[in-house]
Write a protein that holds these residues in place. Structure first.
Motif, PDB file in Angstrom:
ATOM      1  N   VAL A 111      -3.958   2.733   7.834  1.00 27.39           N
ATOM      2  CA  VAL A 111      -4.556   2.475   6.519  1.00 27.39           C
ATOM      3  C   VAL A 111      -5.922   3.145   6.473  1.00 27.39           C
ATOM      4  O   VAL A 111      -6.669   3.120   7.448  1.00 27.39           O
ATOM      5  N   ALA A 112      -6.225   3.764   5.337  1.00 29.23           N
ATOM      6  CA  ALA A 112      -7.523   4.412   5.124  1.00 29.23           C
ATOM      7  C   ALA A 112      -8.203   3.775   3.917  1.00 29.23           C
ATOM      8  O   ALA A 112      -7.538   3.227   3.038  1.00 29.23           O
ATOM      9  N   ALA A 113      -9.533   3.849   3.906  1.00 32.65           N
ATOM     10  CA  ALA A 113     -10.322   3.247   2.823  1.00 32.65           C
ATOM     11  C   ALA A 113     -10.996   4.335   2.010  1.00 32.65           C
ATOM     12  O   ALA A 113     -11.496   5.316   2.558  1.00 32.65           O
ATOM     13  N   ASP A 114     -11.009   4.142   0.691  1.00 29.84           N
ATOM     14  CA  ASP A 114     -11.686   5.057  -0.235  1.00 29.84           C
ATOM     15  C   ASP A 114     -12.587   4.231  -1.142  1.00 29.84           C
ATOM     16  O   ASP A 114     -12.113   3.299  -1.798  1.00 29.84           O
ATOM     17  N   ARG A 115     -13.871   4.567  -1.184  1.00 30.65           N
ATOM     18  CA  ARG A 115     -14.792   3.854  -2.062  1.00 30.65           C
ATOM     19  C   ARG A 115     -14.627   4.393  -3.477  1.00 30.65           C
ATOM     20  O   ARG A 115     -14.646   5.588  -3.717  1.00 30.65           O
ATOM     21  N   GLN A 116     -14.453   3.462  -4.420  1.00 27.90           N
ATOM     22  CA  GLN A 116     -14.329   3.811  -5.841  1.00 27.90           C
ATOM     23  C   GLN A 116     -15.297   2.915  -6.606  1.00 27.90           C
ATOM     24  O   GLN A 116     -14.968   1.780  -6.943  1.00 27.90           O
ATOM     25  N   GLY A 117     -16.480   3.421  -6.836  1.00 31.64           N
ATOM     26  CA  GLY A 117     -17.514   2.624  -7.492  1.00 31.64           C
ATOM     27  C   GLY A 117     -17.970   1.508  -6.574  1.00 31.64           C
ATOM     28  O   GLY A 117     -18.346   1.752  -5.437  1.00 31.64           O
ATOM     29  N   TYR A 118     -17.911   0.282  -7.052  1.00 32.32           N
ATOM     30  CA  TYR A 118     -18.318  -0.873  -6.256  1.00 32.32           C
ATOM     31  C   TYR A 118     -17.219  -1.362  -5.327  1.00 32.32           C
ATOM     32  O   TYR A 118     -17.449  -2.236  -4.501  1.00 32.32           O
ATOM     33  N   LEU A 166       0.816  -1.214   0.000  1.00 35.19           N
ATOM     34  CA  LEU A 166       0.000   0.000   0.000  1.00 35.19           C
ATOM     35  C   LEU A 166       0.852   1.267   0.000  1.00 35.19           C
ATOM     36  O   LEU A 166       0.340   2.342  -0.328  1.00 35.19           O
ATOM     37  N   LYS A 167       2.115   1.154   0.371  1.00 35.00           N
ATOM     38  CA  LYS A 167       3.007   2.311   0.256  1.00 35.00           C
ATOM     39  C   LYS A 167       3.247   2.652  -1.214  1.00 35.00           C
ATOM     40  O   LYS A 167       3.492   3.811  -1.547  1.00 35.00           O
ATOM     41  N   GLN A 168       3.155   1.657  -2.093  1.00 35.34           N
ATOM     42  CA  GLN A 168       3.389   1.868  -3.518  1.00 35.34           C
ATOM     43  C   GLN A 168       2.175   2.492  -4.203  1.00 35.34           C
ATOM     44  O   GLN A 168       2.305   3.413  -4.999  1.00 35.34           O
ATOM     45  N   ARG A 169       0.970   1.949  -3.890  1.00 35.29           N
ATOM     46  CA  ARG A 169      -0.279   2.463  -4.479  1.00 35.29           C
ATOM     47  C   ARG A 169      -1.453   1.831  -3.741  1.00 35.29           C
ATOM     48  O   ARG A 169      -1.273   0.928  -2.939  1.00 35.29           O
ATOM     49  N   SER A 170      -2.654   2.295  -4.039  1.00 36.65           N
ATOM     50  CA  SER A 170      -3.837   1.736  -3.386  1.00 36.65           C
ATOM     51  C   SER A 170      -4.243   0.427  -4.060  1.00 36.65           C
ATOM     52  O   SER A 170      -3.977   0.211  -5.240  1.00 36.65           O
ATOM     53  N   PHE A 171      -4.877  -0.443  -3.263  1.00 35.35           N
ATOM     54  CA  PHE A 171      -5.355  -1.741  -3.741  1.00 35.35           C
ATOM     55  C   PHE A 171      -6.717  -2.030  -3.129  1.00 35.35           C
ATOM     56  O   PHE A 171      -7.014  -1.569  -2.025  1.00 35.35           O
ATOM     57  N   CYS A 172      -7.508  -2.861  -3.825  1.00 39.13           N
ATOM     58  CA  CYS A 172      -8.744  -3.383  -3.247  1.00 39.13           C
ATOM     59  C   CYS A 172      -8.417  -4.737  -2.596  1.00 39.13           C
ATOM     60  O   CYS A 172      -7.341  -5.299  -2.794  1.00 39.13           O
ATOM     61  N   VAL A 173      -9.350  -5.261  -1.823  1.00 41.91           N
ATOM     62  CA  VAL A 173      -9.145  -6.520  -1.111  1.00 41.91           C
ATOM     63  C   VAL A 173      -8.805  -7.651  -2.076  1.00 41.91           C
ATOM     64  O   VAL A 173      -7.879  -8.442  -1.827  1.00 41.91           O
ATOM     65  N   ASN A 174      -9.553  -7.739  -3.185  1.00 38.74           N
ATOM     66  CA  ASN A 174      -9.326  -8.826  -4.151  1.00 38.74           C
ATOM     67  C   ASN A 174      -7.904  -8.812  -4.694  1.00 38.74           C
ATOM     68  O   ASN A 174      -7.261  -9.859  -4.797  1.00 38.74           O
ATOM     69  N   ALA A 175      -7.408  -7.645  -5.052  1.00 38.29           N
ATOM     70  CA  ALA A 175      -6.055  -7.543  -5.607  1.00 38.29           C
ATOM     71  C   ALA A 175      -5.008  -7.910  -4.559  1.00 38.29           C
ATOM     72  O   ALA A 175      -4.036  -8.609  -4.860  1.00 38.29           O
ATOM     73  N   LEU A 176      -5.216  -7.454  -3.329  1.00 43.63           N
ATOM     74  CA  LEU A 176      -4.280  -7.811  -2.258  1.00 43.63           C
ATOM     75  C   LEU A 176      -4.276  -9.320  -2.025  1.00 43.63           C
ATOM     76  O   LEU A 176      -3.215  -9.936  -1.882  1.00 43.63           O
ATOM     77  N   ALA A 177      -5.464  -9.920  -1.999  1.00 41.66           N
ATOM     78  CA  ALA A 177      -5.576 -11.365  -1.755  1.00 41.66           C
ATOM     79  C   ALA A 177      -4.848 -12.150  -2.844  1.00 41.66           C
ATOM     80  O   ALA A 177      -4.111 -13.106  -2.545  1.00 41.66           O
ATOM     81  N   VAL A 182     -13.784  -0.893  -2.677  1.00 40.71           N
ATOM     82  CA  VAL A 182     -13.123  -0.066  -1.670  1.00 40.71           C
ATOM     83  C   VAL A 182     -11.625  -0.261  -1.851  1.00 40.71           C
ATOM     84  O   VAL A 182     -11.136  -1.395  -1.839  1.00 40.71           O
ATOM     85  N   HIS A 183     -10.919   0.826  -2.065  1.00 37.75           N
ATOM     86  CA  HIS A 183      -9.470   0.779  -2.232  1.00 37.75           C
ATOM     87  C   HIS A 183      -8.834   1.283  -0.943  1.00 37.75           C
ATOM     88  O   HIS A 183      -9.295   2.242  -0.337  1.00 37.75           O
ATOM     89  N   TYR A 184      -7.761   0.630  -0.567  1.00 36.16           N
ATOM     90  CA  TYR A 184      -7.063   0.954   0.678  1.00 36.16           C
ATOM     91  C   TYR A 184      -5.728   1.604   0.348  1.00 36.16           C
ATOM     92  O   TYR A 184      -5.073   1.266  -0.637  1.00 36.16           O
ATOM     93  N   ARG A 185      -5.354   2.549   1.202  1.00 36.84           N
ATOM     94  CA  ARG A 185      -4.093   3.270   1.021  1.00 36.84           C
ATOM     95  C   ARG A 185      -3.477   3.529   2.396  1.00 36.84           C
ATOM     96  O   ARG A 185      -4.168   3.491   3.418  1.00 36.84           O
ATOM     97  N   VAL A 186      -2.193   3.795   2.408  1.00 38.96           N
ATOM     98  CA  VAL A 186      -1.482   4.110   3.648  1.00 38.96           C
ATOM     99  C   VAL A 186      -1.756   5.558   4.028  1.00 38.96           C
ATOM    100  O   VAL A 186      -1.857   6.432   3.160  1.00 38.96           O
ATOM    101  N   SER A 187      -1.861   5.821   5.307  1.00 41.82           N
ATOM    102  CA  SER A 187      -1.955   7.186   5.812  1.00 41.82           C
ATOM    103  C   SER A 187      -0.530   7.678   6.078  1.00 41.82           C
ATOM    104  O   SER A 187       0.099   7.246   7.043  1.00 41.82           O
ATOM    105  N   PRO A 188      -0.008   8.574   5.236  1.00 46.05           N
ATOM    106  CA  PRO A 188       1.386   9.006   5.394  1.00 46.05           C
ATOM    107  C   PRO A 188       1.678   9.645   6.753  1.00 46.05           C
ATOM    108  O   PRO A 188       2.754   9.433   7.306  1.00 46.05           O
ATOM    109  N   ALA A 189       0.735  10.394   7.290  1.00 40.18           N
ATOM    110  CA  ALA A 189       0.966  11.060   8.578  1.00 40.18           C
ATOM    111  C   ALA A 189       1.139  10.046   9.705  1.00 40.18           C
ATOM    112  O   ALA A 189       2.039  10.175  10.543  1.00 40.18           O
ATOM    113  N   VAL A 190       0.277   9.031   9.722  1.00 42.94           N
ATOM    114  CA  VAL A 190       0.375   8.016  10.779  1.00 42.94           C
ATOM    115  C   VAL A 190       1.631   7.175  10.583  1.00 42.94           C
ATOM    116  O   VAL A 190       2.337   6.861  11.540  1.00 42.94           O
TER     117      VAL A 190
END
Length: 111
Positions: free
Chosen positions: A60-67, A26-37, A69-77
């Motif tokens: 980690v934070a979640a962003d809904r993109q259509g159907y 997730l430091k590289q880019r956002s992913f959905c659960v399926n792609a991570l799995a 949910v993509h996850y990304r790292v929170s840089p501040a945390v």
């Protein structure tokens, strides 16, 4: 929460290799659960459980993109986690100095 408690919480979260791999990805880019799995070779349910732990910690934070949910790292945390762990591992620092540094730099984190 003291600096040592924050460090212990961070290391507990990172004690599972799959979570470390997820954070690295997730430091590289956002992913959905399926792609991570698929990339990790573990079930979607397992990925979801790991993401819940990471989300609860705020790293980690979640962003809904259509159907999806993509996850990304929170840089501040992640930066706060870096400070906590680097301070703990600093050889020349006493316990009191460590506690004060963490109190100043990370006054209110989820971990």
């Amino acid at each position: 929460m003291t600096g040592l408690q924050k460090a212990a919480a961070i290391f507990k979260i990172l004690s599972v290799e799959s979570r470390v791999q997820i954070l690295h990805m997730l430091k590289q880019r956002s992913f959905c659960v399926n792609a991570l799995a698929r990339r990790l070779g573990i079930s979607q349910a397992a990925v979801s459980q790991h993401l819940r732990v990471l989300r609860d910690a705020g790293v980690v934070a979640a962003d809904r993109q259509g159907y999806f949910v993509h996850y990304r790292v929170s840089p501040a945390v992640l930066a706060q986690w870096q400070e906590v762990t680097e301070s703990l591992l600093r050889l020349e620092e006493s316990g009191e100095e460590y506690e004060e540094r963490i109190r100043q730099r990370c006054p209110r984190t989820g971990t």
